[in-house]
Design a protein around this motif. Sequence first.
Motif, mmCIF file in Angstrom:
data_model
loop_
_atom_site.group_PDB
_atom_site.id
_atom_site.type_symbol
_atom_site.label_atom_id
_atom_site.label_comp_id
_atom_site.label_asym_id
_atom_site.label_seq_id
_atom_site.Cartn_x
_atom_site.Cartn_y
_atom_site.Cartn_z
ATOM 1 N N HIS A 111 0.853 -1.291 0.002
ATOM 2 C CA HIS A 111 0.168 -0.161 -0.045
ATOM 3 C C HIS A 111 0.958 1.109 0.054
ATOM 4 C CE1 HIS A 111 -3.682 2.516 1.702
ATOM 5 N NE2 HIS A 111 -3.482 2.755 0.631
ATOM 6 N N HIS A 115 1.300 4.495 -2.993
ATOM 7 C CA HIS A 115 1.275 5.848 -3.195
ATOM 8 C C HIS A 115 2.674 6.405 -3.789
ATOM 9 C CE1 HIS A 115 -2.254 6.746 -0.768
ATOM 10 N NE2 HIS A 115 -2.411 5.614 -0.808
ATOM 11 N N HIS A 123 -3.423 3.700 -8.226
ATOM 12 C CA HIS A 123 -4.225 3.826 -7.100
ATOM 13 C C HIS A 123 -5.063 4.977 -6.814
ATOM 14 C CE1 HIS A 123 -4.842 2.258 -2.958
ATOM 15 N NE2 HIS A 123 -4.263 3.317 -2.319
ATOM 16 N N HIS A 127 -8.577 6.358 -4.689
ATOM 17 C CA HIS A 127 -8.676 7.693 -3.782
ATOM 18 C C HIS A 127 -9.666 8.625 -4.284
ATOM 19 C CE1 HIS A 127 -5.849 7.043 -0.269
ATOM 20 N NE2 HIS A 127 -5.461 6.128 -1.156
ATOM 21 N N HIS A 207 -6.860 8.401 6.104
ATOM 22 C CA HIS A 207 -5.900 8.064 4.832
ATOM 23 C C HIS A 207 -6.649 8.587 3.576
ATOM 24 C CE1 HIS A 207 -3.374 5.853 2.250
ATOM 25 N NE2 HIS A 207 -4.125 5.248 1.800
HETATM 26 ZN ZN LIG Z 1 -4.182 4.437 -0.232
#
Ligand SMILES: [Zn+2]
Length: 293
Positions: A111, A115, A123, A127, A207
């Motif tokens: 994970h 980012h 990803h 988000h 997050h």
């Molecule tokens: Zn994430």
Amino acid sequence: MPVFPVSHPFLRRFDRWATPALALVGLGLLLLETRHPLRRRTRPRPERWLRNAVLAAPSLPTARLTLLPAMVGLAQLAAPHYPARQLARLPAPVRLGLEVLVLDYLAYSWHRLLHAPLLWRLHRVHHNDLDMDLTTAWRFHFGEMLASIPYRAGLPALLGIRPATVLAYEAVFEACAAFHHSNWRLPLAVERRLVRVLVTPRAHGIHHSVVHRESQSNFGVVLTLWDSLHRTLRLNVPQQALTIGVPAYPDYAHQTVAQLLALPLAPSEPWVRPDGTVPARSAPAGPLEALIY
Ligand SMILES: [Zn+2]
């Protein structure tokens, strides 16, 4: 020995037991987040649900037909080799505990990699959802599933982790992802206790914040242990103060399915709003690791 044994008995067992169990978990969370919502919605649910379902339509089958079989196929290929033989000497409960900890640490570190600039292209589709609820847990670009194969199937195999453990952990991973993406307002006292061990909806909400520093925290999937050890745990942001999303994509009209599917082809954007302003929060509301409402 095939690398992608799509109909392996372990996978058929996953289909028979884990898939219906996960559907039940999802249904339960859907009822709970509807009755006890945590954050205010900014968009009506049906339009986001439809979009997230259309994105999940290729990504869930991609995971079932490539990532999950690779978890079994690669682990079987690696089984006769050194790491697996060494692990086999351990007492069964010790081996299982070690395997689960390694898998959860791999989930955390993967994970964090998502980012980093290159993988962020994939990803960010997850988000830039403008609210977060159960359906966000399935909103992934199918390319992210394919990109995860070397790390999430290849590395466990190289480390000698058994395919049955990898698949069982995967079911737990999916259930925990559904839980911490849900918009379920647990009683604060309960969540404060729970977050010492597990990633919770409030922790994962932080997050998904548009504030960069907050999005760079709480990477864990099942355990909060890894965020604590790496000092990436951040719990001191009130949920009602959160804006969910990615600052470059505040406009729902620019998030059609076609645009979201093509997003990995575009370079990573600077972490600013279209008007050039940077989302920020002035002062933390309490100690970093203290969960507040
Ligand atoms: Zn994430």
